[in-house]
Design a protein around this motif. Structure first.
Motif, mmCIF file in Angstrom:
data_model
loop_
_atom_site.group_PDB
_atom_site.id
_atom_site.type_symbol
_atom_site.label_atom_id
_atom_site.label_comp_id
_atom_site.label_asym_id
_atom_site.label_seq_id
_atom_site.Cartn_x
_atom_site.Cartn_y
_atom_site.Cartn_z
ATOM 1 N N LEU A 54 0.805 -1.218 0.000
ATOM 2 C CA LEU A 54 0.000 0.000 0.000
ATOM 3 C C LEU A 54 0.838 1.268 0.000
ATOM 4 C CD1 LEU A 54 -2.625 -1.182 2.638
ATOM 5 C CD2 LEU A 54 -2.907 -1.090 0.143
ATOM 6 N N GLY A 55 2.160 1.113 0.073
ATOM 7 C CA GLY A 55 3.043 2.267 0.088
ATOM 8 C C GLY A 55 3.042 2.995 1.418
ATOM 9 N N LEU A 56 2.640 2.311 2.486
ATOM 10 C CA LEU A 56 2.558 2.929 3.806
ATOM 11 C C LEU A 56 3.820 2.748 4.632
ATOM 12 C CD1 LEU A 56 -1.049 1.761 4.751
ATOM 13 C CD2 LEU A 56 -0.344 3.971 3.807
ATOM 14 N N GLU A 57 4.684 1.841 4.219
ATOM 15 C CA GLU A 57 5.895 1.565 4.992
ATOM 16 C C GLU A 57 7.113 1.633 4.094
ATOM 17 O OE1 GLU A 57 7.748 -2.370 6.793
ATOM 18 O OE2 GLU A 57 6.122 -1.609 8.021
ATOM 19 N N GLY A 58 8.174 2.205 4.617
ATOM 20 C CA GLY A 58 9.439 2.233 3.901
ATOM 21 C C GLY A 58 9.442 3.203 2.734
ATOM 22 N N ASP A 59 10.535 3.204 2.035
ATOM 23 C CA ASP A 59 10.728 4.053 0.867
ATOM 24 C C ASP A 59 9.901 3.488 -0.287
ATOM 25 O OD1 ASP A 59 11.627 5.379 -1.376
ATOM 26 O OD2 ASP A 59 13.747 5.041 -0.977
ATOM 27 N N PRO A 60 8.983 4.286 -0.851
ATOM 28 C CA PRO A 60 8.159 3.775 -1.948
ATOM 29 C C PRO A 60 8.972 3.398 -3.183
ATOM 30 C CG PRO A 60 7.767 6.116 -1.611
ATOM 31 C CD PRO A 60 8.670 5.659 -0.507
ATOM 32 N N ASP A 61 10.201 3.873 -3.269
ATOM 33 C CA ASP A 61 11.062 3.540 -4.401
ATOM 34 C C ASP A 61 11.982 2.358 -4.116
ATOM 35 O OD1 ASP A 61 10.031 5.618 -5.971
ATOM 36 O OD2 ASP A 61 11.391 7.052 -5.025
ATOM 37 N N SER A 62 11.850 1.746 -2.929
ATOM 38 C CA SER A 62 12.729 0.625 -2.587
ATOM 39 C C SER A 62 12.344 -0.621 -3.381
ATOM 40 C CB SER A 62 12.673 0.320 -1.086
ATOM 41 O OG SER A 62 11.533 -0.461 -0.785
ATOM 42 N N ILE A 63 13.217 -1.579 -3.395
ATOM 43 C CA ILE A 63 12.990 -2.841 -4.107
ATOM 44 C C ILE A 63 11.854 -3.651 -3.491
ATOM 45 C CG2 ILE A 63 14.683 -4.164 -2.770
ATOM 46 C CD1 ILE A 63 14.079 -4.500 -6.549
ATOM 47 N N MET A 64 11.542 -3.390 -2.224
ATOM 48 C CA MET A 64 10.531 -4.189 -1.547
ATOM 49 C C MET A 64 9.107 -3.923 -2.039
ATOM 50 S SD MET A 64 11.826 -6.464 0.246
ATOM 51 C CE MET A 64 10.230 -6.990 0.822
ATOM 52 N N ARG A 65 8.796 -2.726 -2.451
ATOM 53 C CA ARG A 65 7.420 -2.449 -2.909
ATOM 54 C C ARG A 65 7.051 -3.280 -4.128
ATOM 55 N NH1 ARG A 65 3.624 1.960 -4.742
ATOM 56 N NH2 ARG A 65 1.731 1.114 -3.857
ATOM 57 N N PRO A 66 7.876 -3.322 -5.175
ATOM 58 C CA PRO A 66 7.515 -4.179 -6.313
ATOM 59 C C PRO A 66 7.409 -5.659 -5.928
ATOM 60 C CG PRO A 66 9.280 -2.678 -6.941
ATOM 61 C CD PRO A 66 9.063 -2.525 -5.469
ATOM 62 N N HIS A 67 8.271 -6.100 -5.006
ATOM 63 C CA HIS A 67 8.165 -7.498 -4.550
ATOM 64 C C HIS A 67 6.818 -7.725 -3.883
ATOM 65 C CE1 HIS A 67 12.034 -9.268 -5.437
ATOM 66 N NE2 HIS A 67 12.639 -8.173 -4.996
ATOM 67 N N ALA A 68 6.444 -6.847 -2.953
ATOM 68 C CA ALA A 68 5.186 -7.002 -2.229
ATOM 69 C C ALA A 68 3.983 -6.917 -3.166
ATOM 70 C CB ALA A 68 5.079 -5.953 -1.123
ATOM 71 N N LEU A 69 4.050 -6.051 -4.168
ATOM 72 C CA LEU A 69 2.950 -5.898 -5.109
ATOM 73 C C LEU A 69 2.720 -7.148 -5.960
ATOM 74 C CD1 LEU A 69 3.535 -2.234 -6.302
ATOM 75 C CD2 LEU A 69 1.533 -3.098 -5.051
ATOM 76 N N GLY A 70 3.731 -7.996 -6.041
ATOM 77 C CA GLY A 70 3.629 -9.194 -6.868
ATOM 78 C C GLY A 70 2.868 -10.352 -6.239
ATOM 79 N N TYR A 71 2.394 -10.174 -5.009
ATOM 80 C CA TYR A 71 1.728 -11.276 -4.304
ATOM 81 C C TYR A 71 0.278 -10.943 -3.984
ATOM 82 C CZ TYR A 71 6.451 -12.994 -3.527
ATOM 83 O OH TYR A 71 7.726 -13.449 -3.707
ATOM 84 N N THR A 72 -0.550 -11.978 -3.981
ATOM 85 C CA THR A 72 -1.929 -11.830 -3.513
ATOM 86 C C THR A 72 -1.917 -11.835 -1.991
ATOM 87 O OG1 THR A 72 -2.345 -14.207 -3.367
ATOM 88 C CG2 THR A 72 -2.780 -13.140 -5.520
ATOM 89 N N ASP A 73 -3.038 -11.472 -1.394
ATOM 90 C CA ASP A 73 -3.146 -11.504 0.060
ATOM 91 C C ASP A 73 -2.910 -12.926 0.587
ATOM 92 O OD1 ASP A 73 -3.838 -10.038 2.580
ATOM 93 O OD2 ASP A 73 -5.388 -11.595 2.627
ATOM 94 N N GLU A 74 -3.478 -13.901 -0.084
ATOM 95 C CA GLU A 74 -3.299 -15.298 0.345
ATOM 96 C C GLU A 74 -1.821 -15.706 0.280
ATOM 97 O OE1 GLU A 74 -5.392 -19.598 -0.380
ATOM 98 O OE2 GLU A 74 -5.107 -18.321 -2.140
ATOM 99 N N GLN A 75 -1.127 -15.313 -0.762
ATOM 100 C CA GLN A 75 0.290 -15.643 -0.887
ATOM 101 C C GLN A 75 1.110 -14.962 0.214
ATOM 102 O OE1 GLN A 75 0.689 -14.399 -4.976
ATOM 103 N NE2 GLN A 75 0.761 -16.528 -5.680
ATOM 104 N N ILE A 76 0.769 -13.715 0.542
ATOM 105 C CA ILE A 76 1.468 -13.022 1.625
ATOM 106 C C ILE A 76 1.229 -13.743 2.942
ATOM 107 C CG2 ILE A 76 1.500 -10.901 3.010
ATOM 108 C CD1 ILE A 76 1.276 -9.344 0.405
#
Length: 89
Positions: A54-76
């Motif tokens: 949701l872009g609420l944690e960490g740097d929105p430009d970090s590598i982690m946001r695209p990783h997190a966006l790649g998963y469904t809620d169930e996968q997370i």
């Protein structure tokens, strides 16, 4: 065995392990990080990953946001459950 119609796993293997393996390069095998990277073993990372999506944690430009966006809620949930189940060092 296939869970949720999309995740093939071997008998006895945690369904989140295959998804969590994407994290191993930086956070260490089974979440046991080496060096300065944050270890994930024994931690519940669900909230962190959802906030990254949701872009609420960490740097929105970090590598982690695209990783997190790649998963469904169930996968997370599977990933979080897998890391939470791993013993810390």
């Amino acid at each position: 065995m296939v869970l949720g119609g999309s995740l093939p796993v071997q008998a006895g293997e945690h369904p989140g392990r295959l998804l969590a393996s994407n994290c191993f390069q930086c956070h260490g095998t089974d979440g046991k990080a080496v060096g300065d990277m944050e270890p994930l073993a024994g931690k519940d990372v669900y909230s962190d990953l959802k906030e990254m999506q949701l872009g609420l944690e960490g740097d929105p430009d970090s590598i982690m946001r695209p990783h997190a966006l790649g998963y469904t809620d169930e996968q997370i949930r599977w990933i979080a459950d897998y890391f939470r189940a791993q013993p810390e060092r």
